[in-house]
Design a protein around this motif. Structure first.
Motif, PDB file in Angstrom:
ATOM      1  N   LYS A 255       3.546  -9.341  -6.633  1.00  0.00           N
ATOM      2  CA  LYS A 255       3.683  -7.907  -6.896  1.00  0.00           C
ATOM      3  C   LYS A 255       4.291  -7.628  -8.268  1.00  0.00           C
ATOM      4  CE  LYS A 255       6.165  -7.005  -3.184  1.00  0.00           C
ATOM      5  NZ  LYS A 255       6.151  -8.330  -2.495  1.00  0.00           N
TER       6      LYS A 255
ATOM      7  N   LYS B 153       1.653  -3.436   6.131  1.00  0.00           N
ATOM      8  CA  LYS B 153       1.040  -3.447   4.795  1.00  0.00           C
ATOM      9  C   LYS B 153      -0.203  -2.555   4.747  1.00  0.00           C
ATOM     10  CE  LYS B 153       3.447  -6.600   2.403  1.00  0.00           C
ATOM     11  NZ  LYS B 153       4.217  -6.239   1.200  1.00  0.00           N
TER      12      LYS B 153
ATOM     13  N   TYR C 298       3.515  -7.363  10.568  1.00  0.00           N
ATOM     14  CA  TYR C 298       3.624  -7.412   9.101  1.00  0.00           C
ATOM     15  C   TYR C 298       2.318  -6.923   8.466  1.00  0.00           C
ATOM     16  CZ  TYR C 298       4.763  -9.693   4.570  1.00  0.00           C
ATOM     17  OH  TYR C 298       5.025  -9.967   3.256  1.00  0.00           O
TER      18      TYR C 298
ATOM     19  N   THR D 238       1.064  -4.066  -3.266  1.00  0.00           N
ATOM     20  CA  THR D 238       1.712  -4.663  -2.110  1.00  0.00           C
ATOM     21  C   THR D 238       1.147  -6.045  -1.838  1.00  0.00           C
ATOM     22  OG1 THR D 238       2.532  -4.129   0.111  1.00  0.00           O
ATOM     23  CG2 THR D 238       0.162  -3.816  -0.275  1.00  0.00           C
ATOM     24  N   GLY D 239       1.882  -6.841  -1.071  1.00  0.00           N
ATOM     25  CA  GLY D 239       1.497  -8.213  -0.780  1.00  0.00           C
ATOM     26  C   GLY D 239       2.746  -9.065  -0.716  1.00  0.00           C
ATOM     27  N   THR D 240       2.630 -10.268  -0.221  1.00  0.00           N
ATOM     28  CA  THR D 240       3.798 -11.136  -0.106  1.00  0.00           C
ATOM     29  C   THR D 240       4.259 -11.623  -1.476  1.00  0.00           C
ATOM     30  OG1 THR D 240       2.961 -11.888   2.044  1.00  0.00           O
ATOM     31  CG2 THR D 240       4.732 -13.172   1.049  1.00  0.00           C
TER      32      THR D 240
ATOM     33  N   MET E 150      -1.204 -12.287   1.581  1.00  0.00           N
ATOM     34  CA  MET E 150      -0.406 -12.102   2.792  1.00  0.00           C
ATOM     35  C   MET E 150      -0.044 -13.455   3.380  1.00  0.00           C
ATOM     36  SD  MET E 150       0.377  -9.264   4.348  1.00  0.00           S
ATOM     37  CE  MET E 150       0.739  -8.472   5.884  1.00  0.00           C
TER      38      MET E 150
ATOM     39  N   SER F  46       6.982  -2.583  -0.973  1.00  0.00           N
ATOM     40  CA  SER F  46       7.320  -3.620   0.001  1.00  0.00           C
ATOM     41  C   SER F  46       6.994  -3.172   1.417  1.00  0.00           C
ATOM     42  CB  SER F  46       8.811  -3.954  -0.102  1.00  0.00           C
ATOM     43  OG  SER F  46       9.585  -2.851   0.362  1.00  0.00           O
ATOM     44  N   SER F  47       6.915  -4.148   2.308  1.00  0.00           N
ATOM     45  CA  SER F  47       6.660  -3.819   3.710  1.00  0.00           C
ATOM     46  C   SER F  47       7.839  -3.044   4.303  1.00  0.00           C
ATOM     47  CB  SER F  47       6.399  -5.096   4.513  1.00  0.00           C
ATOM     48  OG  SER F  47       7.493  -5.992   4.395  1.00  0.00           O
TER      49      SER F  47
ATOM     50  N   PHE G 166      -3.800  -5.005  -3.206  1.00  0.00           N
ATOM     51  CA  PHE G 166      -3.365  -6.013  -2.239  1.00  0.00           C
ATOM     52  C   PHE G 166      -3.464  -7.385  -2.887  1.00  0.00           C
ATOM     53  CE2 PHE G 166      -4.626  -9.179   1.002  1.00  0.00           C
ATOM     54  CZ  PHE G 166      -3.457  -9.194   1.746  1.00  0.00           C
TER      55      PHE G 166
END
Length: 504
Positions: free
Chosen positions: A118, A223, A219, A113-115, A205, A183-184, A202
């Motif tokens: 991924k 996560k 957000y 996960t992460g912005t 972010m 995903s979030s 991770f």
């Protein structure tokens, strides 16, 4: 899969049941178009549609039972079983993993996960596991892979029914591992219900999806749920590990949620895994991973500082699974690329063309910084922002494009229901801010048609320039207000170069 209806309703002790329970359930669906004889039809109340409105259609297609949260008329439902609960979505998350025999408990599950990062990180982990002789499946943005079988995807993380079905298929095909982008949205909406992760990664972010989460704090909290899940009292598996980017300001907070051993990584922080002796070029990079095993010098076919982080994350996940460092190195050095992630488009032109999925401020800044590291002439940027998504990132991305690029061509991405011109007005605010802040030697153009923007960028490019086409990456379509059309940035760039007969 076949389950007795009573087995399923036993999981919902507060349910009110009307009709007989001596039925076989052969499928579970929340889309009436997917109902087959013997299906339990789950009525979800959504923003755009209400599943309760489709009960008649589901019954006509053979539904044996319906799961509802509202009163439904008896007419037409005489021959089915009606199960009423307070929340059908939560009830679905309980019964679906059971229906598929909890495949997430039978696989080693690695969630990333992460912005940003991924997709590449999951592909890297898969390559390492396969190099080590393991059978590994992958669920992500681009595609789902069960061994060498490739399936199309709809969401970054499928809904709970589709996900449990895929995991069950992985088990049936002898997979040992499932590597997933998480995903979030999936965490917030319970799509990963029934999954027990062994390793959680991770990446980073930054601002994204605030249209959904409303605030950055929300957000982050969403996560963090992946890492809290590693240490639940009802866990069935042992040997959990969190892999955390300590260079990210949120990293240590994520680690605090894990409640299990942590393998930290970073370039600028004190961490278990670090990288030094970095060298970045257009076609690849080299650096050395330092860790408990000593030093691992790498010469890679992928480039960019962001990929240094992705490689560190993947190495951490592999070490958590006891993969030998020599195998990790062999897999990493043999890895080529991920479609649409800093992908080079080579059609004989005397300049560099790169297509990347970067669609967040951080993602765009990362790829532009990487291009800056090896560019010896101009950087020409083509990008846009998606419609019906977080508007606040549009001026931020416009400003970044003008700060790092020499020529910016702002264009349409996937405008969806929004007017493309309105999206570009938001982007232009940031472009003007950058120029007003002293970047007046640079220039920008607003070109709504994406093909025209790509054509203009290639026409403007000279020898040694870098053309970065950002935002859509691997996507082979463009979502407009009234239709979805075929559109592949890589294919369009190649076509334009060939039509213009540009040769090195």
């Amino acid at each position: 899969m076949i389950k007795g209806l009573k087995q399923l309703t036993d999981l919902l002790p507060a349910a009110a049941i009307q009709g007989r329970l001596e039925r076989e359930i052969r499928a579970v669906a929340h889309d009436s178009r997917q109902v087959v004889p013997g299906t339990l039809f789950v009525c979800l109340s959504g923003v755009h549609a209400d599943g309760h409105d489709f009960i008649t259609a589901a019954v006509q297609q053979g539904a044996a039972a319906v799961l509802v949260e509202k009163d439904v008329p008896a007419a037409g439902c005489e021959d089915i079983t009606i199960i009423k609960v307070a929340d059908t979505r939560k009830a679905m998350q309980v019964i679906v993993p059971y229906f598929f025999d909890y495949p997430g408990h039978k696989l080693r599950m690695i969630g990333v996960t992460g912005t940003n990062g991924k997709t590449t990180t999951t592909y890297l982990i898969r390559s390492i596991l396969r190099q080590a002789g393991h059978k590994a499946g992958l669920i992500g943005t681009i595609q789902t892979m069960i061994g060498d079988q490739i399936l199309p995807v709809k969401n970054t993380t499928p809904d709970v029914i589709e996900l449990q079905s895929i995991l069950a298929e992985m088990v049936a095909n002898g997979m040992e591992y499932a590597i997933m982008e998480v995903s979030s949205h999936a965490l917030a909406l319970g799509r990963i219900a029934g999954c027990e992760f062994d390793v959680a990664v991770f990446t980073n972010m930054t601002q994204d999806h605030l249209d959904f989460h409303q605030t950055f704090a929300n957000y982050i909290e969403t996560k963090a749920e992946l890492f809290r899940s590693l240490n639940r009292p009802d866990s069935k598996k042992q040997g959990k590990t969190a892999i955390i980017n300590f260079d990210d300001p949120v990293g240590k907070a994520m680690a605090a949620h894990a409640g299990c051993p942590v393998i930290s990584y970073g370039i600028n922080s004190t961490a278990v895994l670090t990288a030094d002796s970095l060298a970045v070029a257009a076609a690849g990079s080299s650096f050395s991973i330092k860790g408990p095993f000593g030093a691992m010098p790498l010469t890679l076919n992928i480039t960019g500082m962001f990929n240094v982080y992705n490689v560190l994350a993947a190495a951490g996940a592999a070490l958590a699974e006891k993969i030998d460092p020599a195998i990790i190195r062999q897999a990493l050095e043999g890895f080529s690329s991920v479609p649409g992630r800093f992908e080079l488009v080579q059609a004989g032109q005397p300049f560099t063309v790169i297509v990347d999925y970067a669609h967040t401020p951080d993602g765009l800044e990362n790829v532009l910084k990487t291009a800056k590291q090896f560019a010896t002439a101009k950087i020409i940027v083509v990008f846009g922002c998606g419609g019906d998504r977080d508007r606040t990132k549009r001026p931020l991305m416009g400003k970044l494009a003008a700060v790092y690029g020499d020529i910016v061509l702002a264009t349409s991405d996937n405008p969806r229901s929004e007017e493309p011109g309105k999206i570009l007005e938001d982007i232009e605010v940031g472009l003007k801010d950058a120029l007003a802040a002293g970047h007046s030697a640079k220039s920008y153009q607003i070109i709504i048609d994406r093909r025209q923007a790509i054509t203009q960028a290639i026409q403007l490019a000279g020898p040694q320039d870098v053309v970065l086409i950002a935002g859509k990456g691997h996507e082979t379509y463009q979502i407009l207000k009234d239709r979805t059309i075929d559109f592949d940035d890589r294919q369009v760039a190649r076509e334009v170069i060939r039509e213009m007969k540009i040769n090195a």
